[in-house]
Design a protein around this motif. Structure first.
Motif, PDB file in Angstrom:
ATOM      1  N   THR A 284       0.812  -1.210   0.000  1.00 31.66           N
ATOM      2  CA  THR A 284       0.000   0.000   0.000  1.00 31.66           C
ATOM      3  C   THR A 284       0.850   1.266   0.000  1.00 31.66           C
ATOM      4  O   THR A 284       1.932   1.330   0.588  1.00 31.66           O
ATOM      5  CB  THR A 284      -0.923   0.039   1.232  1.00 31.66           C
ATOM      6  OG1 THR A 284      -0.134  -0.014   2.427  1.00 31.66           O
ATOM      7  CG2 THR A 284      -1.871  -1.153   1.239  1.00 31.66           C
TER       8      THR A 284
ATOM      9  N   GLY B 263       2.691  -0.386  -7.178  1.00 30.88           N
ATOM     10  CA  GLY B 263       2.766  -1.374  -6.111  1.00 30.88           C
ATOM     11  C   GLY B 263       3.744  -2.473  -6.428  1.00 30.88           C
ATOM     12  O   GLY B 263       4.646  -2.783  -5.641  1.00 30.88           O
TER      13      GLY B 263
ATOM     14  N   ASN C 134      -1.444   2.817  -4.363  1.00 29.49           N
ATOM     15  CA  ASN C 134      -0.141   3.047  -4.972  1.00 29.49           C
ATOM     16  C   ASN C 134      -0.268   4.029  -6.136  1.00 29.49           C
ATOM     17  O   ASN C 134      -1.299   4.097  -6.791  1.00 29.49           O
ATOM     18  CB  ASN C 134       0.443   1.721  -5.445  1.00 29.49           C
ATOM     19  CG  ASN C 134       0.527   0.705  -4.316  1.00 29.49           C
ATOM     20  OD1 ASN C 134       1.370   0.822  -3.438  1.00 29.49           O
ATOM     21  ND2 ASN C 134      -0.384  -0.281  -4.325  1.00 29.49           N
TER      22      ASN C 134
ATOM     23  N   GLY D 261      -1.319  -0.142  -9.789  1.00 29.54           N
ATOM     24  CA  GLY D 261      -1.222  -1.218  -8.809  1.00 29.54           C
ATOM     25  C   GLY D 261      -0.159  -2.224  -9.182  1.00 29.54           C
ATOM     26  O   GLY D 261       0.775  -2.481  -8.428  1.00 29.54           O
TER      27      GLY D 261
ATOM     28  N   ASN E 271      -5.694   2.564  -6.703  1.00 32.25           N
ATOM     29  CA  ASN E 271      -4.388   2.936  -7.230  1.00 32.25           C
ATOM     30  C   ASN E 271      -4.554   4.029  -8.291  1.00 32.25           C
ATOM     31  O   ASN E 271      -5.608   4.156  -8.899  1.00 32.25           O
ATOM     32  CB  ASN E 271      -3.693   1.711  -7.815  1.00 32.25           C
ATOM     33  CG  ASN E 271      -3.554   0.605  -6.791  1.00 32.25           C
ATOM     34  OD1 ASN E 271      -2.729   0.692  -5.900  1.00 32.25           O
ATOM     35  ND2 ASN E 271      -4.390  -0.439  -6.911  1.00 32.25           N
TER      36      ASN E 271
ATOM     37  N   ASN F 199      -9.888   2.293  -9.158  1.00 31.80           N
ATOM     38  CA  ASN F 199      -8.600   2.807  -9.621  1.00 31.80           C
ATOM     39  C   ASN F 199      -8.820   3.981 -10.569  1.00 31.80           C
ATOM     40  O   ASN F 199      -9.837   4.061 -11.259  1.00 31.80           O
ATOM     41  CB  ASN F 199      -7.821   1.686 -10.312  1.00 31.80           C
ATOM     42  CG  ASN F 199      -7.590   0.505  -9.398  1.00 31.80           C
ATOM     43  OD1 ASN F 199      -6.772   0.558  -8.495  1.00 31.80           O
ATOM     44  ND2 ASN F 199      -8.349  -0.583  -9.618  1.00 31.80           N
TER      45      ASN F 199
END
Length: 432
Positions: free
Chosen positions: A229, A245, A264, A277, A295, A325
Motif C-alpha cells: 500500500t 505497487g 499506490n 497497482g 491505485n 482505480n
C-alpha cells in the motif's frame, strides 16, 4: 557481554571457532562501530564463517555504523566456498554503508550461507543493491516479525532499497517501509524463491519501476496476506514500465493470495508508463482473493491504473476485484486493466471477480473498465460495471481491438458513456 564493540568483535571471532557460539548483548545497549573490523575489510564486524551456527541475542540492543568510514555491519560467509550460519534476535542494525558494489547495507548473506532473524530491524542503510540486506544466489534466509525501513540505494544499479533477494528467502510478518531506490523501492526479487506471508510493503518509493516490489520475472514469488500500500513511482518507468505497487518482468511465476494492493501511485512521465497497482511484462501472474483498489496514474498517457498486462498470463480468481482505480490525465487507457501484446500475447482470465468503478479522466481517455490492445480474455462469473470515462470517446466499459467471445454470467452494465458501444471489436453479450 559488556556494552563494548571491541568485546563484540572478539566474541564473534571466538564463535567462528566454535567457542561460545551464543552471544548475548547488553540489553538496550548502543554498540557503535566506527571502522571496519580490519584494514581493507568492507565489514564492520568479522564475517560469520561457522556453518554450525552463531546466534546473537540482541536483547533490544542496537549495532550502528558511525563516522565517515564506509562498511556494512554483518556478512555471512565470505563466498559460496566459505559459507556461514547466523541467527539474530531482538536487534537493530543501523546505517550500514558498504563501499563495494556487492551491496547489502546491514547484512550480506553469501551463497550457501544461512541467515535467520526474529524481531530485527534493518534501518538507515545505503548500498547499490539491497540497502537493508542482500541475500545472494543459493543463500537461505528467513525474517520473522521484523522491520526494514528508511534504507536507500545509490549508483547505477540502485535496486532493492529495503531488500535484494536472489536466494531462498522467506519473510513472515515483516514490514518493509519508507525505503527508496531506482528500481524496487521496498524490495527487489531477482531469482530463486521469495515467499512473503503477512506484514506489509508500504510507503516505499522507486524512481523508475516497482515502488513496492520489483521482480525480474525469474524464479517464483509468493505473497500471502500482505498489504502492499501507498508506494510510489515518481519519475516514470523506462518505457512500458512503472508499477506503483508491483512491477513484474518477463517470466517466472507470481502468486498473490488474500493480499491487498491499494493506494499506490505512478507519476506518468516516461513513454507508456502504467500499472498503478501492478505492471507485468510476461510472467504467470495469479491473484487469488486479492484486491487491487484505489491505485492511481497521474499524468498524460498512462496505461492501466489498476493493472497493466504486456504479456504472459493474468488470472483474477475468487473475488480478486479491480476497483476504484483512477488514471488521471489526457489519453489515459484502462482504468481497471490495460492489456497489449507487447512482449507476447497476454491471456487474461477473470473468474468470480469484479472490474468495477474504475475511472479514466481527461481528453481522449477511454476503456475505464478494460482497454485491450491485443490480448485474449475469458470472463466467467465476473462483472464490468459502473466504470467511468469522459463523454467522448466511447466506450467506458470495455474497449478491445480483438473480439472477446468467452463471456459467461458476466454483467457489463452501467458504464459511462457506453458499455462496449464503439469498441473496434465486439464483446459477446455486451449491449449498449
Amino acid at each position: 557481554m559488556p556494552c563494548d564493540t571491541a568485546a563484540l568483535i572478539t566474541a564473534i571471532n571466538n564463535a567462528n571457532l566454535n567457542v561460545d557460539t551464543v552471544i548475548d548483548l547488553e540489553p538496550y545497549c548502543l554498540y557503535e562501530v566506527t571502522a571496519p573490523y580490519m584494514v581493507g575489510a568492507d565489514d564492520g564486524l568479522p564475517p560469520i564463517t561457522n556453518t554450525n551456527g552463531v546466534t546473537i541475542n540482541g536483547h533490544n540492543a542496537t549495532i550502528k555504523r558511525v563516522g565517515t568510514s564506509s562498511f556494512r555491519l554483518f556478512e555471512v560467509g565470505t563466498s559460496a566456498a566459505v559459507p556461514g550460519n547466523l541467527t539474530l534476535n531482538d536487534l537493530t542494525v543501523m546505517n550500514g554503508q558498504p563501499a563495494a558494489a556487492i551491496g547489502g547495507g546491514a547484512v550480506l548473506v553469501n551463497g550457501n550461507s544461512t541467515f535467520a532473524g526474529t524481531n530485527v530491524a534493518f534501518q538507515g542503510g545505503t548500498a547499490n543493491l539491497g540497502g537493508g540486506a542482500r541475500f545472494r544466489t543459493n543463500s537461505t534466509a528467513t525474517l520473522t516479525d521484523s522491520r526494514i525501513s528508511d534504507n536507500r540505494t545509490t549508483g547505477g544499479a540502485s535496486t532493492g532499497a529495503g531488500l535484494y533477494s536472489e536466494g531462498q528467502v522467506t519473510l513472515v510478518n515483516t514490514h518493509i517501509t519508507s525505503n527508496r531506490a531506482r528500481v524496487g523501492g521496498g524490495l527487489a526479487h531477482s531469482s530463486g524463491a521469495l515467499t512473503v506471508t503477512g506484514g506489509s510493503v508500504k510507503h516505499n518509493t522507486a524512481f523508475d519501476d516497482g515502488g513496492g516490489i520489483n521482480t525480474d520475472g525469474n524464479g517464483t514469488l509468493s505473497v500471502t496476506g500482505t498489504a502492499i500500500t501507498d508506494n510510489r513511482v515518481t519519475t516514470g518507468g523506462l518505457g512500458r514500465g512503472a508499477g506503483g505497487g508491483v512491477s513484474i518482468g518477463f517470466g517466472g511465476t507470481q502468486t498473490f493470495r488474500n493480499a491487498t494492493i491499494e493506494g499506490n501511485i505512478v507519476t506518468v512521465l516516461g513513454s507508456d508508463d502504467g500499472g498503478g497497482g501492478i505492471r507485468t511484462a510476461g510472467g504467470a501472474l495469479t491473484l487469488d482473493n486479492t484486491k487491487v483498489k484505489g491505485n492511481k496514474l497521474i499524468g498524460e498517457g498512462g496505461l492501466g491504473a489498476g493493472i497493466s498486462v504486456l504479456g504472459g498470463t493474468l488470472n483474477l480468481l475468487n473475488a480478486s476485484d479491480v476497483t476504484g482505480n483512477l488514471a488521471a490525465g489526457r489519453y489515459s487507457l484502462g482504468g481497471g486493466i490495460y492489456s497489449a501484446a507487447l512482449f507476447n500475447t497476454p491471456v487474461v482470465t477473470v473468474n468470480g471477480s469484479a472490474i468495477d468503478r474504475n475511472k479514466v479522466s481527461g481528453t481522449g481517455s477511454r476503456g475505464a473498465g478494460i482497454y485491450n490492445a491485443g490480448g485474449t480474455y475469458e470472463l466467467t462469473d465476473a462483472s464490468v460495471q459502473f466504470n467511468v470515462a469522459p463523454d467522448a470517446p466511447a466506450p467506458g466499459g470495455i474497449w478491445t481491438s480483438t473480439a472477446i467471445t468467452s463471456v459467461t454470467n458476466t454483467p457489463i452494465t452501467g458504464n459511462t458513456p457506453t458499455n462496449c458501444l464503439y469498441s473496434p471489436a465486439a464483446v459477446t453479450s455486451c449491449v449498449g
